[in-house]
Write a protein that holds these residues in place. Structure first.
Motif, PDB file in Angstrom:
ATOM      1  N   LEU A  20      -2.894   9.587  -7.066  1.00 29.11           N
ATOM      2  CA  LEU A  20      -3.129   8.385  -6.267  1.00 29.11           C
ATOM      3  C   LEU A  20      -2.390   8.450  -4.931  1.00 29.11           C
ATOM      4  CD1 LEU A  20      -4.413   5.588  -6.170  1.00 29.11           C
ATOM      5  CD2 LEU A  20      -2.368   4.680  -7.303  1.00 29.11           C
ATOM      6  N   GLU A  21      -1.145   8.944  -4.970  1.00 31.16           N
ATOM      7  CA  GLU A  21      -0.383   9.074  -3.729  1.00 31.16           C
ATOM      8  C   GLU A  21      -1.046  10.069  -2.780  1.00 31.16           C
ATOM      9  OE1 GLU A  21       3.553  10.112  -4.762  1.00 31.16           O
ATOM     10  OE2 GLU A  21       4.049   8.140  -5.607  1.00 31.16           O
ATOM     11  N   ALA A  22      -1.559  11.160  -3.320  1.00 29.12           N
ATOM     12  CA  ALA A  22      -2.229  12.149  -2.483  1.00 29.12           C
ATOM     13  C   ALA A  22      -3.482  11.559  -1.834  1.00 29.12           C
ATOM     14  CB  ALA A  22      -2.586  13.383  -3.315  1.00 29.12           C
ATOM     15  N   ALA A  59      -2.438   9.206   0.971  1.00 28.48           N
ATOM     16  CA  ALA A  59      -2.012   9.972   2.144  1.00 28.48           C
ATOM     17  C   ALA A  59      -3.221  10.499   2.910  1.00 28.48           C
ATOM     18  CB  ALA A  59      -1.098  11.117   1.710  1.00 28.48           C
ATOM     19  N   ARG A  60      -4.240  10.965   2.168  1.00 28.25           N
ATOM     20  CA  ARG A  60      -5.449  11.484   2.821  1.00 28.25           C
ATOM     21  C   ARG A  60      -6.165  10.376   3.584  1.00 28.25           C
ATOM     22  NH1 ARG A  60     -10.749  11.813   2.346  1.00 28.25           N
ATOM     23  NH2 ARG A  60     -10.778  10.408   0.561  1.00 28.25           N
ATOM     24  N   LEU A  61      -6.245   9.171   2.969  1.00 21.77           N
ATOM     25  CA  LEU A  61      -6.913   8.053   3.631  1.00 21.77           C
ATOM     26  C   LEU A  61      -6.144   7.592   4.861  1.00 21.77           C
ATOM     27  CD1 LEU A  61      -8.051   5.981   0.496  1.00 21.77           C
ATOM     28  CD2 LEU A  61      -9.498   7.308   2.063  1.00 21.77           C
ATOM     29  N   ARG A  62      -4.810   7.558   4.783  1.00 22.44           N
ATOM     30  CA  ARG A  62      -4.009   7.173   5.940  1.00 22.44           C
ATOM     31  C   ARG A  62      -4.207   8.152   7.089  1.00 22.44           C
ATOM     32  NH1 ARG A  62       0.004   5.751   2.090  1.00 22.44           N
ATOM     33  NH2 ARG A  62       0.943   7.831   2.339  1.00 22.44           N
ATOM     34  N   ALA A  63      -4.248   9.432   6.780  1.00 20.42           N
ATOM     35  CA  ALA A  63      -4.469  10.440   7.819  1.00 20.42           C
ATOM     36  C   ALA A  63      -5.847  10.283   8.450  1.00 20.42           C
ATOM     37  CB  ALA A  63      -4.323  11.849   7.218  1.00 20.42           C
ATOM     38  N   ARG A  64      -6.833   9.940   7.622  1.00 18.64           N
ATOM     39  CA  ARG A  64      -8.182   9.738   8.148  1.00 18.64           C
ATOM     40  C   ARG A  64      -8.239   8.527   9.087  1.00 18.64           C
ATOM     41  NH1 ARG A  64     -12.729  11.765  10.046  1.00 18.64           N
ATOM     42  NH2 ARG A  64     -14.576  10.542   9.525  1.00 18.64           N
ATOM     43  N   VAL A  65      -7.568   7.436   8.696  1.00 20.48           N
ATOM     44  CA  VAL A  65      -7.530   6.239   9.527  1.00 20.48           C
ATOM     45  C   VAL A  65      -6.834   6.535  10.853  1.00 20.48           C
ATOM     46  CG1 VAL A  65      -6.554   3.921   9.729  1.00 20.48           C
ATOM     47  CG2 VAL A  65      -7.708   4.604   7.614  1.00 20.48           C
TER      48      VAL A  65
END
Length: 261
Positions: free
Chosen positions: A10-12, A15-21
């Protein structure tokens, strides 16, 4: 029962979604107009794309590698070229004609951040409603660097029709040449001096009367040339005014005596 693996997954994903945003926010920030050009939060959004299309002059937007990224409607109207035939296809830096006409050097200076304007260039353009009929015109191109906070991202090319200005310049040159021919061939002594008494205009009659080429007269003050009679007549023409006097016949001996003095 252990949930460590599930929490790590879930943390990974977070992190991927935050980087995409963050990546999307950066892209939106690069494309946004400067804050001074944006409407207020409560006001209407400024339609920059529609404004771009309404500009009456052709506007080309290039990437820094020379590839054409966008054109407005005026480009298609002036040059009779559909935008799909040039956008993402035409490269200024790789076009042989653009290289030969000297467009690439100023473009590269604009890539480096300098606003550059090329000398007016003659073109033959197809007139509206006249099939195959060409109109000769003069176009002036200015390259403007379009930058963000870091570097130049695009180069905007503005094209102005300066035909009327060039034709006015040509007409002024023709008028000046005609006036010079009239003065030079008139059967009168015609000359002019500036406020300091220097000769700035002298026709053939004056040249013959002084007995020396005009090249040695122009720029010199009046007391260095001619007889006393000529100097007295010259005083009336000071201050930059043209002075015309009928040539007076003189005895050969008197002219020789005047030159000797």
């Amino acid at each position: 029962m252990s949930t460590a693996g599930g929490d790590g997954g879930l943390e990974a994903e977070n992190a991927r979604l935050r980087a995409r945003v963050e990546a999307l926010e950066r892209r939106l920030g690069e494309a946004a107009p400067p804050p001074a050009a944006q409407a207020s939060a409560s006001g209407p959004r400024v339609p920059f794309e529609a404004l771009f299309e309404l500009l009456p002059m052709p506007v080309f937007v290039y990437r820094t590698d020379g590839l054409l990224a966008a054109v407005n409607e005026a480009c298609c109207t002036w040059f009779k070229v559909p935008r799909e035939h040039v956008v993402d296809r035409f490269n200024l830096l790789q076009d042989a004609e653009a290289v030969a006409q000297g467009f690439t050097g100023p473009f590269l200076r604009a890539v480096g951040g300098e606003v550059t304007t090329l000398p007016a260039t003659p073109y033959e353009m197809v007139e509206n409603g006249a099939e195959g009929r060409l109109r000769r015109c003069w176009l002036e191109v200015t390259y403007l660097p379009l930058r963000d906070e870091a570097e130049v991202r695009f180069v905007v090319s503005l094209t102005r029709d300066v035909t009327a200005h060039k034709e006015a310049e040509a007409q002024q040159r023709r008028s000046a040449a005609l006036l010079e021919a009239i003065i030079d061939n008139a059967p009168l002594h015609i000359y002019a001096r500036d406020a300091e008494g220097r000769y700035v205009v002298a026709n053939r009659q004056v040249e013959a009367a002084f007995g020396r080429p005009r090249g040695g007269m122009l720029g010199a003050r009046r007391h260095r040339h001619g007889s006393r009679g000529h100097r007295h007549e010259g005083d009336a023409g000071a201050g930059g005014r043209l002075r015309a006097l009928p040539p007076r016949p003189r005895r050969r001996g008197a002219l020789a005596e005047s030159r000797a003095r």
